[in-house]
Write an enzyme that holds these catalytic residues in place. Structure first.
Site, mmCIF file in Angstrom:
data_model
loop_
_atom_site.group_PDB
_atom_site.id
_atom_site.type_symbol
_atom_site.label_atom_id
_atom_site.label_comp_id
_atom_site.label_asym_id
_atom_site.label_seq_id
_atom_site.Cartn_x
_atom_site.Cartn_y
_atom_site.Cartn_z
ATOM 1 N N ILE A 130 -91.297 30.229 -80.384
ATOM 2 C CA ILE A 130 -92.586 30.720 -79.900
ATOM 3 C C ILE A 130 -93.226 29.682 -78.986
ATOM 4 O O ILE A 130 -93.603 28.599 -79.447
ATOM 5 C CB ILE A 130 -93.552 30.958 -81.086
ATOM 6 C CG1 ILE A 130 -92.892 31.852 -82.139
ATOM 7 C CG2 ILE A 130 -94.883 31.526 -80.623
ATOM 8 C CD1 ILE A 130 -93.640 31.864 -83.474
ATOM 9 N N GLY A 131 -93.378 29.998 -77.733
ATOM 10 C CA GLY A 131 -93.966 29.045 -76.785
ATOM 11 C C GLY A 131 -95.421 29.356 -76.480
ATOM 12 O O GLY A 131 -95.739 29.844 -75.399
ATOM 13 N N THR A 166 -91.489 25.400 -83.066
ATOM 14 C CA THR A 166 -90.583 25.388 -84.215
ATOM 15 C C THR A 166 -89.186 25.870 -83.811
ATOM 16 O O THR A 166 -89.047 26.921 -83.177
ATOM 17 C CB THR A 166 -91.149 26.269 -85.345
ATOM 18 O OG1 THR A 166 -92.428 25.767 -85.701
ATOM 19 C CG2 THR A 166 -90.245 26.281 -86.561
ATOM 20 N N GLU A 251 -96.990 38.119 -86.145
ATOM 21 C CA GLU A 251 -96.777 36.780 -86.690
ATOM 22 C C GLU A 251 -97.585 36.558 -87.967
ATOM 23 O O GLU A 251 -97.180 35.838 -88.860
ATOM 24 C CB GLU A 251 -97.135 35.720 -85.631
ATOM 25 C CG GLU A 251 -96.940 34.293 -86.128
ATOM 26 C CD GLU A 251 -97.036 33.241 -85.031
ATOM 27 O OE1 GLU A 251 -97.054 33.607 -83.840
ATOM 28 O OE2 GLU A 251 -97.098 32.050 -85.383
#
Ligand SMILES: Cc1cc2nc3c(=O)[nH]c(=O)nc-3n(C[C@H](O)[C@H](O)[C@H](O)COP(=O)(O)OP(=O)(O)OC[C@H]3O[C@@H](n4cnc5c(N)ncnc54)[C@H](O)[C@@H]3O)c2cc1C
Lengths: 384, 264
Positions: A130-131, A166, A251
C-alpha cells in the site's frame, strides 16, 4: 439520527460448512507453528501457504469467475478470513491483495489490468503493498508530495518517497497514491492512483525500516524518475481521493482489527483454566463479551459490504473499539499472571505476552489512527 | 417486525413521551395515566392472544421494551409486562395493575427478565447519546458550541461506539433467545456484561459533557443515568453475569476458546 446500528449478522449454512473445511485444512497446514509464531497474526508471511489457500479457492472468493474469482458471498469470505486469523496462519502474502488491492482493481481497474492481475491474486501468487503514507503525509494523507508527470506520449515519470510501506520488499505490485496535477494546496483534487509493477520498473529503491521488535516489515520506498507506461493509471486521473477512500474502507473493515492478538487470549485462558479464581473469571468473562460483541459488529459490517453500502463509519467504530480491546489485553494478562514478558521464553504465555505488548502500539496507528477514526464517527453523528 | 407491531411501537412511543413530561404525578394523575397505559394494552403486551394479551413474538416484545427504555417514566411498565408474562406462563390470570417488583422468579424467568433489562438499557443509552449530542451543539462556551472542540467530538465518538456495541450485544442476545437454542444463556450473559460496561462509560461521559446542569434534579439526564446505575445490577448483578461467562470459557479451556467465540 445519532444512533448507529449494525445489521444482524447473516447466518448461512454454506458458510458454516465452509468453516469446518477451513478448520480441518488449517489443523494440518500449520501444525508446526508455535504459539509465538502464530501470534504474528497477519504479519506472518509465507507464499507457499497463500498459494495453498488459492488452490482451494479461498482467495478472491467474492470476485467474478472471469477474473479468477469464485463468486461466493462476503459471509463465506469472512469465514476464511477469521478462521485463518484465529488460527494464527501466515496470511501476509495475500492479505493486502485479497482485502483491498484486488477489490480496488475490480472496481476501478482497466480490463487488461483486471485480466492480468486478479487471477494471480486469487491463485495466491501476487503480493501487493500500500503506497499511501509519506514522510510529511501521515494522517493528513491529502498532503502527499509524490508526483507523477504526464509525458507527451501519455507515459508517466514518477518522483517521491513512500514510507512505512509494509512488505514492499516482498511485493510484486504497489497501488500508489500520488499527485498528478496541482500542488498540496489543492488537497483532494489532482491526486490519482497508479498501479506499479515493482519487479519490472527501474528507479525504485526499497530501504528496510526495522520495527521496535527488530523485525523488518515496513520500508521506505523511493522513486527517482521512474518511467511508467500510460496503462499504469488506475481508475480515473484526478479521482484518486475518492478511490483511496474506498480502498481504506476495505482496509479498515475486517476482523484483523480485533483478532490480531487472539493468541494471547488463548494462552491466557490456558494459564487460568486450572485456577478457581474469581478475578480470572471476571477478567475472562469481560474479554470474551467484548470479543464476541466485536465479532457481531464486524459481521454486520460484512453484511453492509455485501449489500453494496459504504460501511466507513461502522468500520471506524469496530476498528476503534477493536484497537482498544487489543491494547488492553496484554495489560490485563500481566495483571493476572505472575510471569515476566520474555520473547525468548520457553513458556508460551510469557513469549506471546512479550510479542503482543510490543505489537500493540501499532493497532491504533496503522490503517488510520484512533484520532482520525473518532473524527469520522463524530462527523457521522453531526458534530463536524 | 410486522405493521401492527410497528404501529404499536409508534403509539407507545408517543404515549411515553407524554408520560415522561410529568416527573412527579400526584396520585389521581398517576392512576389516570396508568389507565392510558392499560388502554394501549401495554401491561399485557407479552401475553398470548388466547389469554387476552397482544401476544408479541420475542423480537417484537424486546423491541417494545427498548422503546420503553428510550423514555424513562415514573411508571413500571416493563416490570408489569414481565410480571404478566410470567403469570400467564404459570397459568395464573394476568391483571393490569402496576407491578413494581418481580418476585420469586424461576431461573428461566430471571434470564428473560435480565435480557429485558439489558434491552431496556440499550434504549436508555440511545436517549443519553442523542441528549448529549444535542446539548453540546446548543451549549456555547468560549464563543462557540462545545461540539466544535475536538476533545468533545472524540468523547462523543467513543460514546456513540459504546452505544452501538451495546445495541449489537442486545440484538444478538434477543435473536438467540428467539431461536430458542442452548446459546441463549451465554448470549444474555454477554449482553449484560457488554451493555453494563457501556452504561458506566455512557453515564460518566454524558454527565461530563453536560456540566453542572446534568447533575441537577430538574434535568432529565439524571433520570436516565440513575436508572442505568440501578438496572445494570438487577436480575443478577453485572459482576455475576460476567463471572458466569468466565466460568464457562475457562471450563472448556484454551483449545475451545475460538470455537466458543464462533458459537456464541
Ligand atoms: C505497523 C504499521 C504498518 C504500516 N503500513 C503502512 C503501509 O503499508 N502503507 C502505508 O501507506 N502506510 C502504512 N503505515 C502508516 C500509517 O498509515 C500511518 O502511521 C498513519 O496514517 C498515521 O500517520 P503518522 O504515523 O505519520 O502519524 P501522524 O499523522 O503524524 O500522527 C501522530 C499522532 O497525531 C495524531 N493526529 C494527527 N492529526 C491529527 C488531528 N487532525 N487531530 C488529532 N490528532 C491528530 C494522530 O492520530 C497520531 O496520534 C503503517 C503504520 C504502521 C504503524
Amino acid at each position: 439520527m445519532t444512533r448507529i446500528t449494525f445489521p444482524a449478522p447473516v447466518e448461512s449454512e454454506v458458510a458454516e460448512k465452509l468453516r469446518a473445511e477451513v478448520r480441518a485444512f488449517l489443523v494440518a497446514a500449520i501444525a508446526d507453528r508455535a504459539p509465538l509464531v502464530r501470534a504474528e497474526s497477519w504479519n506472518g508471511f509465507d507464499r507457499k501457504f497463500s498459494r495453498a489457500l488459492g488452490r482451494r479457492g479461498w482467495l478472491g472468493m467474492t470476485w467474478p469467475k472471469e477474473y479468477g474469482g469464485h463468486e461466493r458471498s462476503a459471509f463465506e469470505r469472512y469465514v476464511v478470513v477469521e478462521e485463518t486469523l484465529a488460527a494464527g496462519a501466515p496470511v501476509a502474502a495475500h492479505w493486502i491483495a485479497d482485502r483491498q488491492s484486488g477489490p480496488t482493481l475490480l472496481r476501478y481497474g482497466s480490463e487488461s489490468q483486471k485480466r492480468e492481475i486478479l487471477p494471480r491474486i486469487a491463485a495466491g501468487e501476487c503480493v501487493f503493498c500500500i503506497g499511501m503514507s509519506e514522510p510529511d503525509a501521515g494522517s493528513d494523507l491529502a498532503s502527499i508530495r509524490t508526483r507523477a508527470e504526464r509525458q507527451g506520449d501519455g507515459s508517466w515519470v514518477l518522483n517521491g518517497t513512500k514510507l512505512w510501506t509494509t512488505y514492499a520488499h516482498e511485493a510484486d505490485y504497489m497501488i500508489l497514491l500520488c499527485r498528478t496535477s496541482g500542488d498540496t494546496s489543492d488537497r483532494h483534487n489532482g491526486v490519482s492512483q497508479l498501479l506499479i509493477d515493482l519487479k519490472k520498473v527501474s528507479g525504485i529503491s526499497i530501504r528496510p525500516i526495522f520495527d521496535l521488535m527488530d523485525q523488518h516489515h515496513f520500508n521506505e520506498v523511493h522513486f527517482e524518475d521512474v518511467k511508467l507506461p500510460d496503462s499504469a493509471l488506475l481508475g480515473e486521473e484526478g479521482q484518486g481521493w475518492k478511490q483511496v477512500m474506498g480502498e481504506l474502507a476495505y482496509e479498515r473493515s475486517g476482523p484483523e482489527r480485533f483478532l490480531s492478538s487472539i493468541q494471547l487470549l488463548i494462552e491466557l485462558v490456558g494459564v487460568l483454566q486450572s485456577r478457581e479464581c474469581t478475578a480470572a473469571q471476571t477478567a475472562i468473562g469481560r474479554l470474551f463479551a467484548h470479543l464476541v460483541t466485536l465479532r457481531h459488529m464486524s459481521r454486520g459490517v460484512a453484511a453492509l459490504l455485501e449489500a453494496g453500502e459504504n460501511p466507513a463509519t461502522h468500520a471506524a467504530i469496530v476498528k476503534d473499539l477493536g484497537a482498544s480491546f487489543e491494547q488492553e489485553l496484554p495489560e490485563i494478562a500481566r495483571g493476572l499472571v505472575d510471569e515476566a514478558p520474555d520473547i525468548h521464553a520457553k513458556n508460551d504465555f510469557a513469549a506471546v505476552l512479550a510479542y503482543t505488548m510490543m505489537a500493540a502500539p501499532a493497532f491504533s496507528l496503522r490503517g488510520g489512527t484512533r484520532e482520525i477514526l473518532r473524527g469520522i464517527i463524530a462527523r457521522q453523528i453531526g458534530l463536524r | 417486525m410486522d405493521d401492527i407491531s410497528s404501529l404499536l411501537f409508534d403509539a407507545a412511543e408517543r404515549l411515553l413521551i407524554d408520560l415522561s413530561a410529568e416527573s412527579a404525578p400526584d396520585e389521581t394523575q398517576y392512576l389516570l395515566n396508568w389507565r392510558k397505559i392499560e388502554e394501549m394494552g401495554l401491561p399485557l403486551a407479552l401475553v398470548d392472544t388466547e389469554r387476552g394479551g397482544i401476544g408479541l413474538e420475542p423480537r417484537d416484545a424486546f423491541e417494545l421494551i427498548r422503546v420503553c427504555g428510550r423514555h424513562v417514566t415514573p411508571f413500571p411498565i416493563v416490570e408489569t409486562m414481565l410480571s404478566n408474562r410470567f403469570a400467564a406462563d404459570a397459568g395464573t390470570k394476568p391483571n393490569c395493575d402496576a407491578v413494581s417488583e418481580l418476585r420469586d422468579l424461576s431461573e428461566r424467568q430471571r434470564e428473560f427478565a435480565a435480557l429485558g433489562r439489558a434491552v431496556q438499557m440499550t434504549g436508555a443509552l440511545e436517549t443519553i447519546l442523542s441528549m448529549t449530542v444535542e446539548h453540546v451543539q446548543d451549549r456555547c462556551q468560549f464563543g462557540r458550541p462545545l461540539a466544535k472542540f475536538q476533545v468533545i467530538q472524540h468523547s462523543l465518538a467513543r460514546l456513540a461506539g459504546e452505544v452501538a456495541a451495546a445495541a449489537a450485544a442486545g440484538d444478538h442476545a434477543v435473536s438467540k433467545l428467539a431461536e430458542g437454542g442452548d446459546a441463549s444463556l451465554m448470549a444474555t450473559a454477554i449482553a449484560r456484561t457488554r451493555i453494563g460496561e457501556a452504561c458506566s462509560m455512557a453515564a460518566s461521559t454524558a454527565h461530563q459533557m453536560h456540566g453542572a446542569i446534568g447533575y441537577a434534579r430538574e434535568h432529565r439526564l439524571q433520570l436516565y443515568t440513575t436508572a442505568l446505575w440501578k438496572w445494570r445490577d438487577e436480575f443478577g448483578s453485572q459482576a455475576s453475569w460476567t463471572r458466569l461467562i468466565g466460568r464457562m470459557v475457562l471450563a472448556k479451556g484454551r483449545d475451545s476458546l475460538w470455537p466458543m467465540v464462533t458459537a456464541a
